[in-house]
Structures are given as C-alpha cells and as structure tokens.
Design a protein around this motif. Structure first.
Motif, PDB file in Angstrom:
ATOM      1  N   LEU A 146       9.752  -8.013   2.829  1.00 59.86           N
ATOM      2  CA  LEU A 146       8.338  -8.034   3.176  1.00 59.86           C
ATOM      3  C   LEU A 146       8.106  -8.860   4.432  1.00 59.86           C
ATOM      4  CD1 LEU A 146       5.599  -7.001   2.240  1.00 59.86           C
ATOM      5  CD2 LEU A 146       5.389  -9.015   0.784  1.00 59.86           C
ATOM      6  N   ASP A 147       8.853  -9.954   4.571  1.00 58.22           N
ATOM      7  CA  ASP A 147       8.690 -10.805   5.746  1.00 58.22           C
ATOM      8  C   ASP A 147       9.044 -10.068   7.035  1.00 58.22           C
ATOM      9  OD1 ASP A 147       7.812 -12.895   4.228  1.00 58.22           O
ATOM     10  OD2 ASP A 147       9.731 -13.949   4.176  1.00 58.22           O
ATOM     11  N   ARG A 148       9.898  -9.051   6.937  1.00 54.25           N
ATOM     12  CA  ARG A 148      10.268  -8.292   8.137  1.00 54.25           C
ATOM     13  C   ARG A 148       9.123  -7.421   8.646  1.00 54.25           C
ATOM     14  NH1 ARG A 148      15.748  -6.113   5.355  1.00 54.25           N
ATOM     15  NH2 ARG A 148      16.836  -8.133   5.143  1.00 54.25           N
ATOM     16  N   LEU A 149       8.114  -7.215   7.805  1.00 53.43           N
ATOM     17  CA  LEU A 149       6.976  -6.392   8.210  1.00 53.43           C
ATOM     18  C   LEU A 149       5.883  -7.201   8.890  1.00 53.43           C
ATOM     19  CD1 LEU A 149       6.490  -4.123   5.045  1.00 53.43           C
ATOM     20  CD2 LEU A 149       7.779  -3.622   7.125  1.00 53.43           C
ATOM     21  N   VAL A 150       6.034  -8.539   8.906  1.00 57.56           N
ATOM     22  CA  VAL A 150       4.996  -9.386   9.470  1.00 57.56           C
ATOM     23  C   VAL A 150       4.743  -9.009  10.927  1.00 57.56           C
ATOM     24  CG1 VAL A 150       4.416 -11.733  10.176  1.00 57.56           C
ATOM     25  CG2 VAL A 150       5.357 -11.310   7.895  1.00 57.56           C
ATOM     26  N   ALA A 151       3.449  -8.773  11.229  1.00 53.98           N
ATOM     27  CA  ALA A 151       2.966  -8.404  12.562  1.00 53.98           C
ATOM     28  C   ALA A 151       3.443  -7.031  13.009  1.00 53.98           C
ATOM     29  CB  ALA A 151       3.353  -9.460  13.595  1.00 53.98           C
ATOM     30  N   GLN A 152       4.020  -6.263  12.105  1.00 59.03           N
ATOM     31  CA  GLN A 152       4.397  -4.891  12.423  1.00 59.03           C
ATOM     32  C   GLN A 152       3.209  -3.965  12.155  1.00 59.03           C
ATOM     33  OE1 GLN A 152       7.528  -4.177  13.689  1.00 59.03           O
ATOM     34  NE2 GLN A 152       7.786  -6.392  13.645  1.00 59.03           N
ATOM     35  N   GLY A 153       3.111  -2.879  12.898  1.00 58.54           N
ATOM     36  CA  GLY A 153       2.046  -1.916  12.679  1.00 58.54           C
ATOM     37  C   GLY A 153       2.485  -0.829  11.713  1.00 58.54           C
ATOM     38  N   LEU A 154       1.685  -0.605  10.676  1.00 56.80           N
ATOM     39  CA  LEU A 154       1.978   0.442   9.694  1.00 56.80           C
ATOM     40  C   LEU A 154       0.876   1.501   9.770  1.00 56.80           C
ATOM     41  CD1 LEU A 154       2.942  -1.860   6.682  1.00 56.80           C
ATOM     42  CD2 LEU A 154       4.475  -0.770   8.323  1.00 56.80           C
ATOM     43  N   PRO A 155       1.230   2.769   9.604  1.00 60.04           N
ATOM     44  CA  PRO A 155       0.229   3.835   9.783  1.00 60.04           C
ATOM     45  C   PRO A 155      -0.875   3.800   8.736  1.00 60.04           C
ATOM     46  CG  PRO A 155       2.273   4.728   8.904  1.00 60.04           C
ATOM     47  CD  PRO A 155       2.559   3.306   9.273  1.00 60.04           C
ATOM     48  N   GLY A 156      -2.117   3.927   9.220  1.00 60.18           N
ATOM     49  CA  GLY A 156      -3.262   3.938   8.316  1.00 60.18           C
ATOM     50  C   GLY A 156      -4.041   5.237   8.358  1.00 60.18           C
ATOM     51  N   ARG A 157      -3.460   6.280   8.938  1.00 61.06           N
ATOM     52  CA  ARG A 157      -4.137   7.569   9.013  1.00 61.06           C
ATOM     53  C   ARG A 157      -3.483   8.632   8.142  1.00 61.06           C
ATOM     54  NH1 ARG A 157      -8.005   7.773  12.922  1.00 61.06           N
ATOM     55  NH2 ARG A 157      -7.881   6.284  14.645  1.00 61.06           N
ATOM     56  N   GLU A 158      -2.430   8.281   7.443  1.00 64.93           N
ATOM     57  CA  GLU A 158      -1.738   9.250   6.612  1.00 64.93           C
ATOM     58  C   GLU A 158      -1.131   8.555   5.404  1.00 64.93           C
ATOM     59  OE1 GLU A 158       2.529   9.144   9.052  1.00 64.93           O
ATOM     60  OE2 GLU A 158       1.051  10.704   9.501  1.00 64.93           O
ATOM     61  N   GLY A 159      -0.817   9.353   4.380  1.00 64.55           N
ATOM     62  CA  GLY A 159      -0.159   8.818   3.193  1.00 64.55           C
ATOM     63  C   GLY A 159      -0.969   7.742   2.492  1.00 64.55           C
ATOM     64  N   VAL A 160      -0.255   6.799   1.874  1.00 68.07           N
ATOM     65  CA  VAL A 160      -0.917   5.732   1.126  1.00 68.07           C
ATOM     66  C   VAL A 160      -1.680   4.805   2.065  1.00 68.07           C
ATOM     67  CG1 VAL A 160      -0.604   3.931  -0.600  1.00 68.07           C
ATOM     68  CG2 VAL A 160       0.953   5.849  -0.553  1.00 68.07           C
ATOM     69  N   GLY A 161      -1.208   4.679   3.315  1.00 68.29           N
ATOM     70  CA  GLY A 161      -1.931   3.859   4.280  1.00 68.29           C
ATOM     71  C   GLY A 161      -3.346   4.355   4.490  1.00 68.29           C
TER      72      GLY A 161
END
Length: 335
Positions: A146-161
């Motif tokens: 989880l710490d590797r995702l810090v400040a990373q951008g994850l998609p919020g227009r598809e799927g669970v995002g």
C-alpha cells in the motif's frame, strides 16, 4: 453518527480569510503549511461529513499549495491515509525525489506520516475536489504494498475507481437522504470501495476480507444496472453473466439487501420514469416513449406497474406534477 460541517471564507473580512482557512484545514485534516498568491482575499469553501472514523469532504478554493513537512509530522501525526481527487483543476505533487501532475478524477493516496508538497490549481478559476481521511488500521491490506501507492495516480473514471468517485461525489453533494445513524454504514461502504480500488491496483484482491469483496461486488452490480436501465433485456440472467457469477449467487447477494433483483430493477426504472413525467422539459415526450426509454417496451405493463407503485396512472401523475392546483385559488373558493 453522520455529522456535517461546513465552513467558508465569504462572510469574513478579506484580511482574515486565509488564516481562518489555514486553521480549519489543520483541524479537518492534519497540520499543513499553506501558501497562496490569493492569500490577501482568499475564496474557499469546504463541506465535511464525519462517518464515524472516516471523513469525506468536498472543497472549492483558489490556487493553493499544501506542505506537509517533517517538522509538522513530528508535531502531530493522526496516522491516516488522505485521499484526494481533483474534479476541476490539477494537483502537482512532489515527494521524496519524485514529481507528478494529476488531473480530474485521478485518485491520489497520501500518508500523513510522509512529507510531500501539493499544488492545487485551476488556472484563474476555483479548484474543486473531493476526498477522504481514513485511519490506516481500517484498511486490511499489505502495508508495504500500500505504501508503494502513495502519491500515485489511480484511475477514477472506470472500474471500482469510478464507483468510488461517484459515491463520494453524490455523498458530498447531498447527505439529506441519510439519517445521522447511517454514518457508520456509509463509512463501511467508503472503506470497502477504497479497499477494492487499492487491492486492484496492487493485484491483491483475493486478500480482501470476504465481506468487503461481497459488498463491493454488490455495488458494482447496482452501478451496472443503473447504467443499463434502458435495456429491456436487462434481466437477472444477463446481470449474472456480465459479472461471471451464477444466478443463484446473484439472488443471494440481493437477499442480503432485503429485496429481489427483479424488484430492485423495476423500482429503479419506475423511479426514473416518474422523474421524467414530472420534468417540464420532457412534457412533449409521449408517455409510452418515456416508458420505453426506461425498459418498459409494453405501455400496458408500464401503466399497470406505475399505478400499483404510485397509486395513479402515469397520465394522471404527469398532469398533477406539471399542473398542480393553484393553492391561492383553492383557498379563495373555500366557504
């Protein structure tokens, strides 16, 4: 409990606005060093919903930079994850020796225990966004991954995002349909969706608790139904096939929700049709066309279902909704 807090700068003297905003942000999130070129007359507003230990917020403000420094971390660390999602504008983020720019609907994870700099702006317009704070211990996921995702951008227009962004946006815009006692339940929904977003990004979905996977799957199915209400072939069989589950499992999911799949679909279709019937913009549209639009190809079936649900035929409902009795005239005609 669900507790709502609103604060803004518009009613304050210009000279007091930025310092007021600084104090509110520190109390709502964590201590931050704030700077803005508009500090002399700062325009901003934020709405915060407390859902037990989870806090959901929406915000609008002029260009603003946030700095979470090692000194501020030593001063106070609530041990939380902060999730930020721009809606209008961009977030420029610097952490360690990395930099990134994220735009609308990109989900960003921050750790209150780690230093970072964030610049939120929308040219000369107000920046707007949504987000949440959640205690780290509430996310039952591998901490190192989880710490590797810090400040990373994850998609919020598809799927669970997309489900997460949609749910947060609707909740932050209007909490009136909920009771104060709904707070913990809503917090659980937010936690489940967020966990599913991160688990998907880390490819660790099997590690999610079974109840989280079940609730997230149910939310996915409901979102799928909402997108396809117009399709009269939207049946429980089709829904189960679209989600690679058995029909019996689909029925079990909705049994836990205290309603059948078919009943929920019918209610959603009728409610959408009812809104269209009451909409002046839709008044030129024939009733049978509205019925077909929401998955009722047979007008007689629609009329029967509408009458059974709302107590009157759709034609009478439309007439009353678009041409309500004149209360003043009625009062004048009373003996």
């Amino acid at each position: 409990m669900l507790i709502e807090t609103n604060f803004g700068t518009e009613d304050l003297a210009a000279a007091d606005r930025f310092e007021f905003w600084r104090e509110c942000v520190a109390q709502t999130h964590a201590p931050l060093d704030l700077h803005s070129e508009y500090a002399e007359d700062f325009r901003a507003r934020q709405r915060v919903l407390s859902l037990g230990a989870v806090h959901v917020w929406s915000t609008r403000h002029q260009a603003l930079s946030f700095h979470r420094t090692p000194k501020l971390i030593r001063q106070s660390d609530p041990e939380q994850y902060h999730i930020g999602i721009p809606l209008h504008g961009t977030s420029r983020i610097t952490w360690a020796d990395q930099r990134a720019v994220y735009g609308p609907h990109e989900i960003q994870l921050f750790d209150t225990s780690r230093a970072c700099d964030v610049m939120c702006a929308n040219d000369s317009e107000l920046f707007s966004g949504i987000g949440l704070e959640i205690p780290k211990m509430m996310l039952h996921l591998p901490r190192k991954k989880l710490d590797r995702l810090v400040a990373q951008g994850l998609p919020g227009r598809e799927g669970v995002g997309a489900l997460l962004v949609q749910f947060l946006t609707q909740l932050a815009a209007d909490s009136s349909p909920y009771q104060p006692s709904d707070g913990p339940r809503l917090g659980t929904v937010v936690t489940d969706l967020l966990s599913a977003v991160f688990a998907h990004a880390m490819d660790t979905e099997p590690s999610l608790p079974p109840e989280t996977r079940t609730r997230t799957l149910t939310l996915r199915i409901r979102a799928h139904v909402q997108r396809n209400l117009h399709d009269h072939q939207l049946t429980p069989h089709a829904i189960a096939a679209a989600h690679n589950i058995s029909l019996s499992y689909l029925h079990r999911l909705f049994k836990a929700e205290h309603e059948t799949v078919a009943a929920w679909i019918r209610h959603q279709r009728l409610e959408r049709a009812r809104r269209d019937l009451a909409d002046p913009v839709m008044s030129p549209t024939a009733i049978h066309a509205i019925a077909a639009r929401w998955g009722f190809p047979r007008a007689a079936d629609f009329t029967r279902a509408f009458r059974a649900t709302y107590g009157m035929p759709p034609r009478d409902y439309r007439r009353q909704a678009l041409h309500p009795p004149d209360a003043t005239a009625e009062a004048g005609n009373r003996p």
